[in-house]
Scaffold this motif. Structure first.
Motif, PDB file in Angstrom:
ATOM      1  N   LEU A 346     -41.853  46.069 -55.769  1.00  0.00           N
ATOM      2  CA  LEU A 346     -41.803  45.814 -54.328  1.00  0.00           C
ATOM      3  C   LEU A 346     -43.224  45.726 -53.783  1.00  0.00           C
ATOM      4  CD1 LEU A 346     -42.424  48.763 -52.733  1.00  0.00           C
ATOM      5  CD2 LEU A 346     -40.181  49.246 -53.662  1.00  0.00           C
ATOM      6  N   GLY A 347     -43.348  45.069 -52.637  1.00  0.00           N
ATOM      7  CA  GLY A 347     -44.672  44.880 -52.039  1.00  0.00           C
ATOM      8  C   GLY A 347     -44.617  43.831 -50.957  1.00  0.00           C
ATOM      9  N   ILE A 348     -45.600  42.919 -50.953  1.00  0.00           N
ATOM     10  CA  ILE A 348     -45.676  41.883 -49.936  1.00  0.00           C
ATOM     11  C   ILE A 348     -46.033  40.546 -50.579  1.00  0.00           C
ATOM     12  CG2 ILE A 348     -46.350  43.485 -48.111  1.00  0.00           C
ATOM     13  CD1 ILE A 348     -49.237  42.376 -48.452  1.00  0.00           C
ATOM     14  N   TYR A 349     -45.688  39.497 -49.849  1.00  0.00           N
ATOM     15  CA  TYR A 349     -46.052  38.142 -50.257  1.00  0.00           C
ATOM     16  C   TYR A 349     -46.856  37.518 -49.128  1.00  0.00           C
ATOM     17  CZ  TYR A 349     -45.658  33.110 -50.955  1.00  0.00           C
ATOM     18  OH  TYR A 349     -45.938  31.779 -51.092  1.00  0.00           O
ATOM     19  N   SER A 350     -47.981  36.904 -49.473  1.00  0.00           N
ATOM     20  CA  SER A 350     -48.807  36.224 -48.480  1.00  0.00           C
ATOM     21  C   SER A 350     -49.499  35.036 -49.137  1.00  0.00           C
ATOM     22  CB  SER A 350     -49.853  37.176 -47.893  1.00  0.00           C
ATOM     23  OG  SER A 350     -50.692  36.499 -46.982  1.00  0.00           O
ATOM     24  N   ALA A 365     -54.302  35.472 -54.765  1.00  0.00           N
ATOM     25  CA  ALA A 365     -52.981  35.950 -55.151  1.00  0.00           C
ATOM     26  C   ALA A 365     -52.017  35.725 -54.009  1.00  0.00           C
ATOM     27  CB  ALA A 365     -53.044  37.426 -55.521  1.00  0.00           C
ATOM     28  N   SER A 366     -50.748  35.614 -54.339  1.00  0.00           N
ATOM     29  CA  SER A 366     -49.734  35.454 -53.317  1.00  0.00           C
ATOM     30  C   SER A 366     -48.883  36.704 -53.194  1.00  0.00           C
ATOM     31  CB  SER A 366     -48.832  34.254 -53.638  1.00  0.00           C
ATOM     32  OG  SER A 366     -48.238  34.422 -54.910  1.00  0.00           O
ATOM     33  N   MET A 367     -48.830  37.529 -54.248  1.00  0.00           N
ATOM     34  CA  MET A 367     -48.054  38.762 -54.223  1.00  0.00           C
ATOM     35  C   MET A 367     -48.933  39.974 -54.514  1.00  0.00           C
ATOM     36  SD  MET A 367     -44.306  38.107 -55.838  1.00  0.00           S
ATOM     37  CE  MET A 367     -43.203  36.876 -55.173  1.00  0.00           C
ATOM     38  N   PHE A 368     -48.616  41.078 -53.840  1.00  0.00           N
ATOM     39  CA  PHE A 368     -49.303  42.341 -54.071  1.00  0.00           C
ATOM     40  C   PHE A 368     -48.215  43.379 -54.252  1.00  0.00           C
ATOM     41  CE2 PHE A 368     -51.812  39.521 -51.491  1.00  0.00           C
ATOM     42  CZ  PHE A 368     -53.057  39.540 -52.118  1.00  0.00           C
ATOM     43  N   LEU A 369     -48.054  43.840 -55.474  1.00  0.00           N
ATOM     44  CA  LEU A 369     -46.860  44.597 -55.850  1.00  0.00           C
ATOM     45  C   LEU A 369     -47.176  45.937 -56.486  1.00  0.00           C
ATOM     46  CD1 LEU A 369     -44.993  41.670 -57.641  1.00  0.00           C
ATOM     47  CD2 LEU A 369     -44.601  42.437 -55.300  1.00  0.00           C
ATOM     48  N   GLN A 382     -47.328  50.391 -62.333  1.00  0.00           N
ATOM     49  CA  GLN A 382     -48.371  49.371 -62.446  1.00  0.00           C
ATOM     50  C   GLN A 382     -48.499  48.623 -61.128  1.00  0.00           C
ATOM     51  OE1 GLN A 382     -46.524  47.118 -65.543  1.00  0.00           O
ATOM     52  NE2 GLN A 382     -47.213  48.490 -67.188  1.00  0.00           N
ATOM     53  N   SER A 383     -49.710  48.154 -60.842  1.00  0.00           N
ATOM     54  CA  SER A 383     -49.938  47.348 -59.644  1.00  0.00           C
ATOM     55  C   SER A 383     -50.280  45.916 -60.050  1.00  0.00           C
ATOM     56  CB  SER A 383     -51.078  47.942 -58.812  1.00  0.00           C
ATOM     57  OG  SER A 383     -52.294  47.897 -59.537  1.00  0.00           O
ATOM     58  N   TYR A 384     -49.972  45.005 -59.144  1.00  0.00           N
ATOM     59  CA  TYR A 384     -50.331  43.609 -59.388  1.00  0.00           C
ATOM     60  C   TYR A 384     -50.913  43.059 -58.085  1.00  0.00           C
ATOM     61  CZ  TYR A 384     -49.990  38.633 -60.242  1.00  0.00           C
ATOM     62  OH  TYR A 384     -50.284  37.306 -60.377  1.00  0.00           O
ATOM     63  N   PRO A 385     -52.102  42.454 -58.153  1.00  0.00           N
ATOM     64  CA  PRO A 385     -52.907  42.105 -59.333  1.00  0.00           C
ATOM     65  C   PRO A 385     -53.995  43.135 -59.653  1.00  0.00           C
ATOM     66  CG  PRO A 385     -53.741  40.979 -57.411  1.00  0.00           C
ATOM     67  CD  PRO A 385     -52.628  41.828 -56.930  1.00  0.00           C
ATOM     68  N   GLU A 386     -53.824  44.397 -59.243  1.00  0.00           N
ATOM     69  CA  GLU A 386     -54.878  45.388 -59.448  1.00  0.00           C
ATOM     70  C   GLU A 386     -54.772  46.061 -60.812  1.00  0.00           C
ATOM     71  OE1 GLU A 386     -57.325  45.527 -57.464  1.00  0.00           O
ATOM     72  OE2 GLU A 386     -56.506  44.252 -55.908  1.00  0.00           O
TER      73      GLU A 386
END
Length: 454
Positions: A346-350, A365-369, A382-386
């Protein structure tokens, strides 16, 4: 008829009090010749005029006593009242718009004027009807009584206002008290922050000390093995079993590739603060597919039967549901119950956004999850894209997401423990931000659970 009306009008002007503009009531006459109602003159002097001065011309009477009652003017007032009543009855206006008759009565319930024909109508049969002269007199008395109350309140309020600079008794300084409470809360938070950072530092030092001690033990074991290999045959064989046993024990304690553990550091009151920015998030109905099923209230979702994970790459098994809401400013917070889904994201899309790390934009990036992946007897977060890749023995049942658009920050919180899971590095948002959810991938051979938004 017109001449009679003019006469009545002139007479009314002569017998009307200058102060209240109504008929004289207990009229009195000043030395200057101006007349007033007894009560009006008394109130005028009480409010602010100089005693014994005329409210009209301000002339001060030479006789320092209250003016005497003017009986003749009172008689003229009574005569004019009767003339006014007769002229009202005989005049063309005002008249009842329905029956074209002169108004003669006043309905106390409906508060309207009535003619004689109106009084005989069924809707007024049970109502209290008063002649206009009587109703006017009664309501003038009520108005005068109300005026007296208002004037009294005015005097009391004015007195309080004049005493605002005089402190006659202790008063509560709520501003100072509330400011003190915020200062105390700040002190508590700073103390809690200090203790949390101290605990984190001690845990890091403990891990470093443990590795240092193990390195020292390995060095000692190496030296002992080297020395034993140089011993004579009998001495070597005599101590060989115990030496090998100790060496094997040391090797068993050697740390392998260390996977950081996701620890919990509660932050008091943080969730209560975030709840001030809580928003009602719902999933867009178009997000439903053969992979994700959406509930009727658009608040829950689960992996559909068509979502299979066998023979698929890790990235291809993620299927997302997008929220109806989008954000282009402000602060927003929502919570997601993931207690029934062992794996989720879960997260956000931008679109058209960049992440900043150490002051330098590094990637688009378009997603931060935030992702949770089940691995044997533990869970990987895990985090994406971190770069987050930490393990935890137990799952996190409820996750809070806090978005601050202006600063480009996204926080993930363990709601039940009130602790931070991860913070995405500042993001340069250029367009709208939309919450995103993934209720899987489901574990093979298990029934798909539900992810719910709160």
């Amino acid at each position: 008829m017109a001449a009679d009306m003019d006469t009545v009008q002139k007479l009314q002007n002569e017998i009307a009090c200058i102060i209240c503009q109504n008929y004289f009531s207990q009229s009195v006459t000043m030395d200057c010749g101006h007349c007033f109602c007894l009560e009006c003159l008394s109130k005028s002097w009480r409010v602010g005029s100089i005693p014994s001065s005329c409210p009209k011309c301000k002339e001060i009477s030479q006789i320092r006593k209250f003016p005497a009652f003017n009986g003749r003017l009172e008689k003229l007032t009574d005569i004019d009242k009767k003339l006014s009543f007769h002229s009202l009855k005989s005049s063309e206006e005002p008249r009842c718009p329905t029956h074209k008759e002169v108004f003669q009565y006043f309905c106390e319930e409906d508060q309207i004027l009535l003619c004689l024909a109106c009084c005989q109508m069924p809707e007024h049969e049970s109502h209290k009807l008063s002649p206009i002269e009587e109703a006017s007199h009664n309501y003038r008395k009520k108005l005068q009584k109300m005026l007296s109350h208002v004037e009294k309140a005015f005097e009391e309020t004015k007195k309080l206002h004049s005493q605002k600079g005089e402190v006659k008794r202790p008063f509560v300084d709520w501003g100072q008290m509330i400011a003190g409470e915020y200062h105390r809360l700040y002190s508590f938070l700073m103390e809690e922050r200090s203790q949390c950072l101290k605990r984190l530092k001690e845990e890091q030092k403990s891990r470093e000390d443990s590795i240092t001690r193990h390195i020292q033990t390995l060095q000692e074991t190496m030296l002992e093995l080297q020395e034993s290999s140089q011993k004579p045959q009998l001495d070597l064989l005599q101590d060989l079993r115990e030496l090998l046993k100790r060496s094997a024990s040391v090797l068993s304690q050697t740390p392998k590739a260390v996977i950081p553990e996701l620890r919990e550091y509660p932050i008091g009151g943080i969730i209560d603060i975030f709840n001030k920015f809580k928003v009602d998030i719902r999933v867009h109905p178009d997000s439903e597919s053969s992979y994700v099923t959406i509930s009727e209230d658009l608040k829950s979702m689960r992996a559909a039967e068509g979502w299979q994970v066998e023979n698929q790459s890790e990235e291809s098994v993620y299927h997302y549901a997008f929220a109806e809401q989008t954000f282009t400013s402000g602060r927003h917070y929502w919570e997601v119950d993931v207690s029934q889904v062992p794996q989720w994201a879960l997260g956000i899309y931008s679109s058209h956004s960049k992440t900043r790390r150490r002051k330098t934009p590094t990637s688009c990036a378009s997603m931060f999850l935030l992702r949770c992946v089940k691995k044997e007897d533990h869970y990987m977060f895990q985090s994406y894209p971190e770069l987050l890749n930490h393990r935890k023995k137990d799952p996190i049942p409820r996750v809070g997401v806090y978005l601050e658009y202006s600063t480009g920050t996204v926080f993930f919180y363990n709601v039940l423990q009130r602790s931070l899971i991860y913070r995405v590095y500042p993001i340069l948002f250029k367009e709208s931000v939309r919450p995103v959810f993934c209720p899987g991938p489901p574990l093979p051979g298990t029934k798909a659970g539900t992810m719910t938004i709160f």
